[in-house]
Design a protein around this motif. Structure first.
Motif, short mmCIF file in Angstrom:
data_model
loop_
_atom_site.label_atom_id
_atom_site.label_comp_id
_atom_site.label_asym_id
_atom_site.label_seq_id
_atom_site.Cartn_x
_atom_site.Cartn_y
_atom_site.Cartn_z
N ALA A 104 0.84 -1.20 0.00
CA ALA A 104 0.00 0.00 0.00
C ALA A 104 0.87 1.25 0.00
CB ALA A 104 -0.93 0.00 1.21
N ALA A 105 1.93 1.25 0.80
CA ALA A 105 2.82 2.42 0.85
C ALA A 105 3.49 2.66 -0.50
CB ALA A 105 3.87 2.22 1.94
N ALA A 106 3.96 1.59 -1.15
CA ALA A 106 4.61 1.73 -2.46
C ALA A 106 3.60 2.20 -3.50
CB ALA A 106 5.24 0.40 -2.87
N ALA A 107 2.40 1.65 -3.45
CA ALA A 107 1.36 2.06 -4.40
C ALA A 107 1.01 3.53 -4.22
CB ALA A 107 0.11 1.18 -4.23
N HIS A 108 0.83 3.96 -2.96
CA HIS A 108 0.49 5.37 -2.70
C HIS A 108 1.62 6.29 -3.12
CE1 HIS A 108 -3.36 4.66 -0.86
NE2 HIS A 108 -2.83 3.79 0.00
N ALA A 109 2.87 5.86 -2.95
CA ALA A 109 4.01 6.67 -3.39
C ALA A 109 3.99 6.86 -4.91
CB ALA A 109 5.32 6.02 -2.96
N LEU A 110 3.39 5.93 -5.61
CA LEU A 110 3.28 6.02 -7.07
C LEU A 110 1.96 6.64 -7.52
CD1 LEU A 110 4.76 2.53 -7.93
CD2 LEU A 110 5.80 4.74 -8.48
N GLY A 111 1.15 7.08 -6.55
CA GLY A 111 -0.13 7.70 -6.89
C GLY A 111 -1.22 6.68 -7.19
N LEU A 112 -1.05 5.46 -6.75
CA LEU A 112 -2.04 4.40 -6.95
C LEU A 112 -2.63 4.00 -5.62
CD1 LEU A 112 0.07 2.01 -9.22
CD2 LEU A 112 -1.71 3.56 -10.00
N GLY A 113 -3.83 3.46 -5.65
CA GLY A 113 -4.38 2.83 -4.46
C GLY A 113 -3.96 1.37 -4.42
N LEU A 114 -4.10 0.74 -3.28
CA LEU A 114 -3.76 -0.67 -3.18
C LEU A 114 -4.62 -1.49 -4.13
CD1 LEU A 114 -2.10 -2.88 -1.84
CD2 LEU A 114 -3.80 -2.95 -0.01
N GLY A 115 -5.89 -1.14 -4.25
CA GLY A 115 -6.78 -1.84 -5.17
C GLY A 115 -6.31 -1.71 -6.62
N ASP A 116 -5.81 -0.51 -6.98
CA ASP A 116 -5.30 -0.31 -8.34
C ASP A 116 -4.11 -1.22 -8.61
OD1 ASP A 116 -7.16 1.77 -8.74
OD2 ASP A 116 -5.77 3.26 -7.90
N LEU A 117 -3.19 -1.27 -7.64
CA LEU A 117 -2.01 -2.11 -7.79
C LEU A 117 -2.39 -3.58 -7.95
CD1 LEU A 117 1.10 -2.54 -7.66
CD2 LEU A 117 0.82 -2.72 -5.18
N LEU A 118 -3.30 -4.05 -7.10
CA LEU A 118 -3.71 -5.44 -7.15
C LEU A 118 -4.50 -5.74 -8.42
CD1 LEU A 118 -4.60 -6.05 -3.41
CD2 LEU A 118 -2.43 -6.40 -4.60
N SER A 119 -5.28 -4.78 -8.88
CA SER A 119 -6.03 -4.96 -10.11
C SER A 119 -5.09 -5.07 -11.31
CB SER A 119 -6.99 -3.79 -10.30
OG SER A 119 -7.67 -3.89 -11.52
N LEU A 120 -4.05 -4.25 -11.35
CA LEU A 120 -3.08 -4.32 -12.44
C LEU A 120 -2.34 -5.66 -12.41
CD1 LEU A 120 -1.67 -0.68 -12.30
CD2 LEU A 120 -2.99 -1.70 -14.17
N ALA A 121 -1.99 -6.13 -11.22
CA ALA A 121 -1.32 -7.42 -11.09
C ALA A 121 -2.25 -8.55 -11.52
CB ALA A 121 -0.84 -7.63 -9.65
N GLN A 122 -3.54 -8.44 -11.16
CA GLN A 122 -4.51 -9.46 -11.57
C GLN A 122 -4.65 -9.47 -13.09
OE1 GLN A 122 -7.94 -8.90 -12.76
NE2 GLN A 122 -8.33 -11.09 -12.84
N GLY A 123 -4.60 -8.30 -13.71
CA GLY A 123 -4.65 -8.23 -15.18
C GLY A 123 -3.45 -8.93 -15.81
N GLU A 124 -2.28 -8.76 -15.21
CA GLU A 124 -1.10 -9.45 -15.70
C GLU A 124 -1.27 -10.96 -15.59
OE1 GLU A 124 1.87 -8.35 -17.11
OE2 GLU A 124 0.69 -6.51 -17.30
N LEU A 125 -1.80 -11.43 -14.47
CA LEU A 125 -2.02 -12.86 -14.28
C LEU A 125 -3.02 -13.39 -15.30
CD1 LEU A 125 -1.50 -15.43 -12.68
CD2 LEU A 125 -3.30 -14.72 -11.10
N THR A 126 -4.07 -12.63 -15.57
CA THR A 126 -5.07 -13.04 -16.55
C THR A 126 -4.44 -13.15 -17.94
OG1 THR A 126 -6.80 -11.97 -15.27
CG2 THR A 126 -7.30 -12.45 -17.58
N ARG A 127 -3.61 -12.16 -18.31
CA ARG A 127 -2.95 -12.21 -19.62
C ARG A 127 -2.00 -13.40 -19.70
NH1 ARG A 127 -3.71 -6.83 -19.26
NH2 ARG A 127 -1.83 -6.31 -18.12
N HIS A 128 -1.27 -13.66 -18.63
CA HIS A 128 -0.35 -14.80 -18.63
C HIS A 128 -1.12 -16.11 -18.76
CE1 HIS A 128 2.19 -17.96 -17.01
NE2 HIS A 128 3.18 -17.27 -17.52
N SER A 129 -2.22 -16.22 -18.04
CA SER A 129 -3.03 -17.44 -18.11
C SER A 129 -3.60 -17.64 -19.50
CB SER A 129 -4.18 -17.37 -17.10
OG SER A 129 -3.67 -17.32 -15.79
N ALA A 130 -4.02 -16.56 -20.14
CA ALA A 130 -4.56 -16.67 -21.50
C ALA A 130 -3.47 -17.09 -22.47
CB ALA A 130 -5.16 -15.33 -21.93
#
Length: 148
Positions: A104-130
């Motif tokens: 959360a601290a790293a995400a906020h330092a980048l101007g992201l929320g924790l949900g945004d960070l996790l959502s982007l990571a989930q998108g990466e996982l979805t692309r990798h799975s596909a």
């Protein structure tokens, strides 16, 4: 005793002259000095699935990509997040499993929320799975379908 002068060295060959590299054999018959390296296979073998990435690798990739997209240094983001620069580097490289507070601290330092960070990571996982499921099925289609 020896017939040689006392201050001269005597050379005794360890192998016969014909077996020495560079003498006695044409270059095509000489043994290679180093064996050729095996070539790593590209992609999974037929019927094999690729290993799913670890969550820490996905989150680290997202953090690094966002930091580089903002043209910020590791030190700048680490200072803003109030975590050590070596630790943030380890998190970005997927070497450390960061706590939710650190993420959360790293995400906020980048101007992201924790949900945004996790959502982007989930998108990466979805692309990798596909990608890995297409490789298994053998489909050559590499596009995305959006429906409204």
């Amino acid at each position: 005793m020896s017939n040689q002068a006392p201050n001269q060295a005597r050379v005794i060959p360890l192998r016969p002259q014909s077996a020495r590299p560079g003498t006695g054999r044409p270059p095509s018959e000489r043994p290679a000095t180093t064996p050729p390296r095996p070539v790593a296979p590209q992609g999974p073998a037929p019927g094999e699935t690729t290993r799913e990435p670890l969550w820490r690798d996905l989150v680290g990739d997202v953090l690094r990509r966002e930091r580089l997209a903002q043209e910020r240094t590791l030190k700048d983001v680490a200072d803003a997040a109030r975590i050590s620069m070596p630790y943030l580097s380890e998190v970005e490289r997927g070497r450390k499993e960061a706590s939710s507070e650190v993420l959360a601290a790293a995400a906020h330092a980048l101007g992201l929320g924790l949900g945004d960070l996790l959502s982007l990571a989930q998108g990466e996982l979805t692309r990798h799975s596909a990608r890995s499921s297409r490789a298994v099925r053998g489909s050559s289609y590499d596009g995305m379908c959006l429906a409204a």
